[in-house]
Design an enzyme around this catalytic site. Structure first.
Site, PDB file in Angstrom:
ATOM      1  N   THR A 127      -0.700  -1.146  -0.275  1.00  0.00           N
ATOM      2  CA  THR A 127       0.748  -1.367  -0.377  1.00  0.00           C
ATOM      3  C   THR A 127       1.291  -0.761  -1.660  1.00  0.00           C
ATOM      4  O   THR A 127       2.372  -0.154  -1.666  1.00  0.00           O
ATOM      5  CB  THR A 127       1.056  -2.875  -0.335  1.00  0.00           C
ATOM      6  OG1 THR A 127       0.445  -3.449   0.821  1.00  0.00           O
ATOM      7  CG2 THR A 127       2.543  -3.128  -0.310  1.00  0.00           C
TER       8      THR A 127
ATOM      9  N   GLN B 102       2.989  -3.297   6.036  1.00  0.00           N
ATOM     10  CA  GLN B 102       3.472  -3.091   4.668  1.00  0.00           C
ATOM     11  C   GLN B 102       3.672  -1.604   4.412  1.00  0.00           C
ATOM     12  O   GLN B 102       2.725  -0.814   4.470  1.00  0.00           O
ATOM     13  CB  GLN B 102       2.480  -3.644   3.645  1.00  0.00           C
ATOM     14  CG  GLN B 102       2.294  -5.142   3.722  1.00  0.00           C
ATOM     15  CD  GLN B 102       1.040  -5.522   4.481  1.00  0.00           C
ATOM     16  OE1 GLN B 102       0.673  -4.884   5.465  1.00  0.00           O
ATOM     17  NE2 GLN B 102       0.376  -6.572   4.024  1.00  0.00           N
TER      18      GLN B 102
ATOM     19  N   GLN C 141       8.828  -3.761   6.837  1.00  0.00           N
ATOM     20  CA  GLN C 141       8.148  -4.749   6.002  1.00  0.00           C
ATOM     21  C   GLN C 141       7.937  -4.191   4.596  1.00  0.00           C
ATOM     22  O   GLN C 141       7.491  -3.051   4.430  1.00  0.00           O
ATOM     23  CB  GLN C 141       6.800  -5.138   6.617  1.00  0.00           C
ATOM     24  CG  GLN C 141       6.071  -6.225   5.847  1.00  0.00           C
ATOM     25  CD  GLN C 141       4.824  -6.729   6.549  1.00  0.00           C
ATOM     26  OE1 GLN C 141       4.578  -6.417   7.700  1.00  0.00           O
ATOM     27  NE2 GLN C 141       4.038  -7.537   5.847  1.00  0.00           N
ATOM     28  N   ASP C 142       8.286  -5.010   3.571  1.00  0.00           N
ATOM     29  CA  ASP C 142       8.053  -4.658   2.153  1.00  0.00           C
ATOM     30  C   ASP C 142       8.850  -3.446   1.695  1.00  0.00           C
ATOM     31  O   ASP C 142       8.335  -2.600   0.968  1.00  0.00           O
ATOM     32  CB  ASP C 142       6.559  -4.416   1.894  1.00  0.00           C
ATOM     33  CG  ASP C 142       5.729  -5.674   2.012  1.00  0.00           C
ATOM     34  OD1 ASP C 142       6.294  -6.722   2.344  1.00  0.00           O
ATOM     35  OD2 ASP C 142       4.509  -5.604   1.790  1.00  0.00           O
TER      36      ASP C 142
ATOM     37  N   ASP D  22       9.629  -9.907   4.489  1.00  0.00           N
ATOM     38  CA  ASP D  22       9.435  -9.888   3.026  1.00  0.00           C
ATOM     39  C   ASP D  22       9.970  -8.601   2.404  1.00  0.00           C
ATOM     40  O   ASP D  22       9.356  -8.037   1.493  1.00  0.00           O
ATOM     41  CB  ASP D  22       7.939 -10.013   2.681  1.00  0.00           C
ATOM     42  CG  ASP D  22       7.264 -11.182   3.359  1.00  0.00           C
ATOM     43  OD1 ASP D  22       7.956 -12.133   3.758  1.00  0.00           O
ATOM     44  OD2 ASP D  22       6.023 -11.152   3.500  1.00  0.00           O
TER      45      ASP D  22
ATOM     46  N   ARG E 113      10.152 -16.690   1.919  1.00  0.00           N
ATOM     47  CA  ARG E 113       8.969 -17.542   1.983  1.00  0.00           C
ATOM     48  C   ARG E 113       8.163 -17.334   0.704  1.00  0.00           C
ATOM     49  O   ARG E 113       8.218 -16.256   0.080  1.00  0.00           O
ATOM     50  CB  ARG E 113       8.123 -17.224   3.218  1.00  0.00           C
ATOM     51  CG  ARG E 113       7.606 -15.791   3.307  1.00  0.00           C
ATOM     52  CD  ARG E 113       6.728 -15.611   4.521  1.00  0.00           C
ATOM     53  NE  ARG E 113       6.198 -14.250   4.613  1.00  0.00           N
ATOM     54  CZ  ARG E 113       5.080 -13.935   5.262  1.00  0.00           C
ATOM     55  NH1 ARG E 113       4.386 -14.881   5.864  1.00  0.00           N
ATOM     56  NH2 ARG E 113       4.662 -12.684   5.310  1.00  0.00           N
TER      57      ARG E 113
ATOM     58  N   TRP F 289       5.453 -16.313  -1.500  1.00  0.00           N
ATOM     59  CA  TRP F 289       4.255 -15.480  -1.555  1.00  0.00           C
ATOM     60  C   TRP F 289       3.236 -16.052  -2.543  1.00  0.00           C
ATOM     61  O   TRP F 289       2.031 -16.029  -2.304  1.00  0.00           O
ATOM     62  CB  TRP F 289       4.670 -14.061  -1.954  1.00  0.00           C
ATOM     63  CG  TRP F 289       3.568 -13.073  -2.101  1.00  0.00           C
ATOM     64  CD1 TRP F 289       2.339 -13.102  -1.519  1.00  0.00           C
ATOM     65  CD2 TRP F 289       3.614 -11.879  -2.896  1.00  0.00           C
ATOM     66  NE1 TRP F 289       1.607 -12.001  -1.894  1.00  0.00           N
ATOM     67  CE2 TRP F 289       2.364 -11.227  -2.728  1.00  0.00           C
ATOM     68  CE3 TRP F 289       4.569 -11.277  -3.705  1.00  0.00           C
ATOM     69  CZ2 TRP F 289       2.060 -10.027  -3.364  1.00  0.00           C
ATOM     70  CZ3 TRP F 289       4.272 -10.076  -4.319  1.00  0.00           C
ATOM     71  CH2 TRP F 289       3.038  -9.462  -4.161  1.00  0.00           C
TER      72      TRP F 289
END
Length: 566
Positions: free
Chosen positions: A328, A358, A380-381, A402, A470, A472
């Site tokens: 990532t 990710q 995502q990310d 996220d 949320r 992490w």
């Protein structure tokens, strides 16, 4: 990386200081103590050392780290802090080879890549510890309080780098070995951060004169900020342009154009021309075009000002993803590391799609960095706000899971946050903050923004649960304030990471939000969730206070407000 889960004092005074420290800063941080034999360690050492260490979470480790000052009868609180930072440097330097040694057992590309990531991350960590040690050494008891914010900022980043190194390993056995290999360094850094937090309180308790923080403000590189809010090195012409916020940019040092009409055809070529003896800003104008290259503004490339022709015209793009075997940390087509980075009117995107899992579009660890009129598009990310103080204004940020994450101190202001359609059976979470220690001065603040669904999500927006965030990490911190939340936000607002993990230790808060998704009567009942009703409480999360924006945002040339919108 983040989981891919779907979702000058005499000795007598020093002794008195020690006694009072224990009262002033002996605060319960809701964290289990990480040492064995703490009481024995504290009782068998000098009162001064015992009391300084009594307010840390790792007390035996702290006492052991004070060997250089334990017999110094004239030691001051500054000496204790220097000792704490110095031993953290020594331990981290000793630990730098451990990831490579442990990584010899790695049998896949991700684990091997994690070893390489750790090399960079731990070098960053050592450099920031060394900078912290130098800053304390250059300070006196009368000026050290002026440096408190910078020291907390740097030490928080060190903790984040160490954790990011650990997170890069996805094999449980290797992750545990790396975590254990760095454990002492992590504890020592956290202890140093605790002592920094206590230093200002000691000065206040003993009424030790300190210089006014408003009379001498420092940028991260040690340059003073003048009375007009700009660093001393900034030319007068640039000051006028930035102060006017007229949209006129300083004359570029480098022009990038894919069609050959500039000095360079790639952004990397322009960065490679960064002068070693630079005084002031290095301005890069990137003409319209899609730049498929992987760009890193390195640690040595400070004060880079990069602007394009618009976030839909000047685009840096890539498609590296975790599902394709890339860590990532390395998926971002653009990474800003050097301090003082400014980007305007540019787009950053990752086209790996939701199936890439990710896949970062922009990674930022630059301190006092600012982004204005930019786009960050991914799934995502999308936006990795990795470390330090960051500010985003009038930007568009899109994604699914996220998609605003990391462990920076970041304020996202007046931005459009677009939630996209994920893969089947996935849920959307806007944020995933990564604070691992309770004293870190990090968190995600979203202020006066709009959180809305993209057009493709509209028809099924109630079938695909969307949450504000949320946790992490154990002490995740996120504040949504003065923002408009569309109707697709789940009434509970926030999603657990796994079971009861972090629900008591996180800090999630909402203040003065509006829109159909804003009511808080059905929000989660976690111990760590708060509805802020006091304006003064909300003020601590504004740009002026949370990222010390009053000291540096003016020099960015980005529009901003330092307090509350209303």
């Amino acid at each position: 990386m983040k989981g891919g889960k779907f979702i000058v004092l005499g000795v007598s005074v020093v002794l008195v200081v020690g006694v009072i420290i224990g009262v002033i800063v002996g605060v319960n941080h809701d964290k289990p103590n990480g040492d064995n034999g703490d009481s024995k360690a504290l009782s068998s050492t000098s009162k001064a050392v015992a009391s300084v260490c009594s307010q840390t979470d790792y007390k035996k480790t702290c006492v052991d780290s004070m060997s250089s000052v334990v017999n110094n009868q004239s030691a001051t609180p500054k000496d204790f802090l220097e000792a704490a930072i110095n031993v953290a440097i020594t331990e981290l330097q000793a630990a730098m080879g451990r990831p490579a040694e442990i990584g010899k057992a790695a049998n896949d590309s991700l684990q091997k890549m994690a070893v390489e990531d750790c090399k960079d991350l731990l070098q960053y960590a050592v450099a920031e510890l060394q900078a912290s040690f130098s800053m304390v050494g250059d300070s006196s008891l009368h000026t050290i309080s002026d440096r408190e914010a910078e020291l907390k900022n740097w030490l928080s980043a060190v903790i984040s780098y160490q954790q990011t190194c650990v997170d890069g390993f996805t094999t449980p056995e290797l992750k545990d070995k790396i975590n254990n290999g760095l454990l002492n360094a992590t504890q020592l850094t956290d202890n140093a951060l605790a002592i920094v937090t206590a230093i200002s309180q000691i000065l206040q308790a003993f009424n030790i004169p300190s210089s006014s923080s408003s009379s001498r403000r420092l940028l991260e590189d040690g340059n003073e900020v003048g009375n007009d809010g700009f660093p001393a090195w900034l030319p007068a012409g640039d000051r006028r342009l930035l102060a006017s916020q007229s949209g006129i940019h300083p004359v570029p040092n480098a022009v990038v154009a894919k069609d050959g009409s500039g000095q360079y055809k790639t952004i990397n070529e322009a960065l490679a021309a960064y002068p070693k003896d630079l005084k002031g800003r290095y301005v890069i104008y990137v003409k319209a075009g899609v730049y498929n290259e992987y760009v890193i503004v390195t640690k040595k490339q400070v004060n880079v000002y990069m602007y394009g022709d618009g976030p839909r015209k000047t685009i840096v793009t890539g498609q590296k993803s975790n599902s394709a075997g890339v860590s990532t940390f390395q998926t971002a087509p653009f990474a800003a590391i050097g301090d003082g980075f400014i980007a305007k009117s540019m787009g950053f995107r990752n086209t790996a799609g939701p199936e890439g899992h990710q896949a970062v579009a922009l990674r930022v660890q630059s301190d006092m960095s600012a982004f204005y009129n930019c786009r960050m598009d991914g799934y995502q990310d999308t936006l990795y706000t990795q470390t330090h103080r960051q500010f985003y204004r009038n930007c568009v940020i899109s994604g699914t899971i996220d998609f605003i994450f990391g462990d920076a101190a970041v304020v996202i202001q007046n931005c459009l946050i677009i939630v996209r359609k994920p893969m089947d059976n996935q849920q959307n979470t806007v944020t995933a903050q990564g604070r691992t220690q309770s004293r870190e001065t990090t968190g995600i603040v979203i202020q006066n923004c709009r959180i809305v669904p993209e057009q493709k999500l509209e028809p099924v927006r109630f079938k695909i649960p969307t949450y504000l965030g949320r946790p992490w990490k154990m002490y995740a911190k996120t504040i949504i304030m003065e923002s408009t939340l569309a109707d697709f936000i789940q009434p509970v607002g926030w999603l657990p990471w796994a079971g009861n993990f972090a629900l008591d230790t996180l800090y999630y808060a909402e203040y003065a939000n509006r829109g159909p998704g804003a009511p808080t009567d059905k929000r989660v009942k976690w111990k760590g969730y708060h509805v802020i009703t006091n304006k003064n409480e909300a003020l601590q999360y504004t740009a002026g206070q949370f990222i010390q924006g009053n000291q540096w945002l003016k020099s960015s040339g980005v529009p901003y407000f330092l307090g509350l919108k209303n």
